[in-house]
Design an enzyme around this catalytic site. Structure first.
Site, PDB file in Angstrom:
ATOM      1  N   CYS A   1      28.059   1.292  35.176  1.00 46.85           N
ATOM      2  CA  CYS A   1      29.026   0.695  36.108  1.00 46.85           C
ATOM      3  C   CYS A   1      30.392   1.398  36.000  1.00 46.85           C
ATOM      4  O   CYS A   1      30.536   2.513  36.469  1.00 46.85           O
ATOM      5  CB  CYS A   1      29.127  -0.805  35.885  1.00 46.85           C
ATOM      6  SG  CYS A   1      29.850  -1.681  37.297  1.00 46.85           S
TER       7      CYS A   1
ATOM      8  N   HIS B   1      23.465  -2.731  35.665  1.00 44.57           N
ATOM      9  CA  HIS B   1      23.765  -3.080  34.275  1.00 44.57           C
ATOM     10  C   HIS B   1      22.477  -3.371  33.494  1.00 44.57           C
ATOM     11  O   HIS B   1      22.041  -4.525  33.424  1.00 44.57           O
ATOM     12  CB  HIS B   1      24.635  -4.345  34.233  1.00 44.57           C
ATOM     13  CG  HIS B   1      26.077  -4.122  34.517  1.00 44.57           C
ATOM     14  ND1 HIS B   1      27.012  -3.875  33.530  1.00 44.57           N
ATOM     15  CD2 HIS B   1      26.759  -4.135  35.685  1.00 44.57           C
ATOM     16  CE1 HIS B   1      28.207  -3.742  34.075  1.00 44.57           C
ATOM     17  NE2 HIS B   1      28.088  -3.893  35.386  1.00 44.57           N
TER      18      HIS B   1
ATOM     19  N   GLU C   1      22.109  -3.554  30.334  1.00 50.21           N
ATOM     20  CA  GLU C   1      22.404  -4.390  29.164  1.00 50.21           C
ATOM     21  C   GLU C   1      22.474  -5.870  29.532  1.00 50.21           C
ATOM     22  O   GLU C   1      22.410  -6.739  28.645  1.00 50.21           O
ATOM     23  CB  GLU C   1      23.711  -3.940  28.499  1.00 50.21           C
ATOM     24  CG  GLU C   1      25.001  -4.451  29.097  1.00 50.21           C
ATOM     25  CD  GLU C   1      25.396  -3.820  30.425  1.00 50.21           C
ATOM     26  OE1 GLU C   1      26.455  -4.204  30.971  1.00 50.21           O
ATOM     27  OE2 GLU C   1      24.662  -2.944  30.939  1.00 50.21           O
TER      28      GLU C   1
END
Length: 265
Positions: A100, A220, A222
């Site tokens: 990002c 994302h 994660e």
């Protein structure tokens, strides 16, 4: 193996990113891993932290408040203070991921991406939703090895990859197209919102360099390492139970981190 996750000046996903690497190491049963969250100023003062690591992760956030354009100021901080060390890191058999805001930073530091930009979403506002992406079959990214389709969250206001046709053609020729947005049927989004959430050229969601060791992605991973982080997990859990399938523990984001650790193990 040492993994450095950058922090500072508005990056705010460093803890989640570090946790993803640690959870991945536990899942794979790898014990000799050190994950460190390090402020960029610490590396400027002591570049040995970077030199001694195998993976560099630049996480998401809003560095410098995106006031001069997303990622611009943070990229300049690296370029003005760590350019030689960063280029040396890139030249070695090491891995880099920019997520990002980290993606917005990376595209300003990787020469192959110098003729493109990440600009404001076509819809004109911040988008936070789950999306589907497909790995380009010609791409050689270490991070995406043996992967096909992924379900991941996005959260950005300036996620549109923008470039002219010549630059796009060069990226395709170099096999740098890593991820593209798709619809629910697995077909490319063809710029259709919300499947392509930002109007990105060629439905681009991620790029990799020629070596395959650098990945710059807007989704994302994660935030999608566990199955129960998905927006549709209750429905999928019920389907698994009724079909007597095992309910998964992990989400698609974990697969990206697994590939990175497996590269060195």
């Amino acid at each position: 193996m040492k993994i450095i996750v950058l922090s500072g000046y508005g990056l705010n996903c460093e803890k989640e990113t570090a946790f993803a690497f640690m959870e991945c190491s536990r899942k794979l049963g790898i014990s000799n891993i050190e994950v460190k969250i390090v402020h960029v100023n610490e590396i400027i003062n002591d570049p040995s932290e970077l030199k001694s690591s195998s993976i560099l992760a630049i996480p998401g956030g809003f560095s410098y408040g995106d006031d001069t354009g997303a990622g611009n100021a943070f990229a300049l901080r690296i370029e003005n203070n760590l350019l030689n060390e960063f280029q040396e890191f890139l030249s070695q058999d090491k891995l880099v991921i920019g997520i990002c805001n980290g993606c917005q930073i990376l595209v300003k530091l990787i020469p192959e991406f110098s003729n493109l930009a990440l600009i404001r979403n076509d819809i004109g506002n911040y988008q936070c939703r789950w999306i589907r992406v497909k790995v380009d079959s010609q791409n050689n990214s270490v991070w995406l090895r043996n992967l096909d389709e992924l379900y991941l969250p996005i959260a950005h206001g300036e996620g549109k990859f923008f470039m002219d046709q010549s630059t796009l053609g060069q990226l395709i020729e170099n096999n740098s197209i890593a991820l593209r947005y798709t619809d629910e049927s697995g077909n490319y989004a063809n710029l259709q919102f919300p499947y392509n959430p930002n109007g990105s050229t060629y439905d681009l969601a991620a790029l990799s360099d020629k070596s395959g060791r650098v990945l710059a992605l807007m989704p994302h991973p994660e935030r999608g390492i566990f199955f129960t982080q998905q927006d549709d997990w209750p429905l999928k859990k019920e389907k698994c139970k009724r079909l007597r399938f095992a309910v998964p523990k992990y989400g698609d984001g974990m697969l990206i981190f697994e590939n990175a650790l497996k590269y060195f193990c």
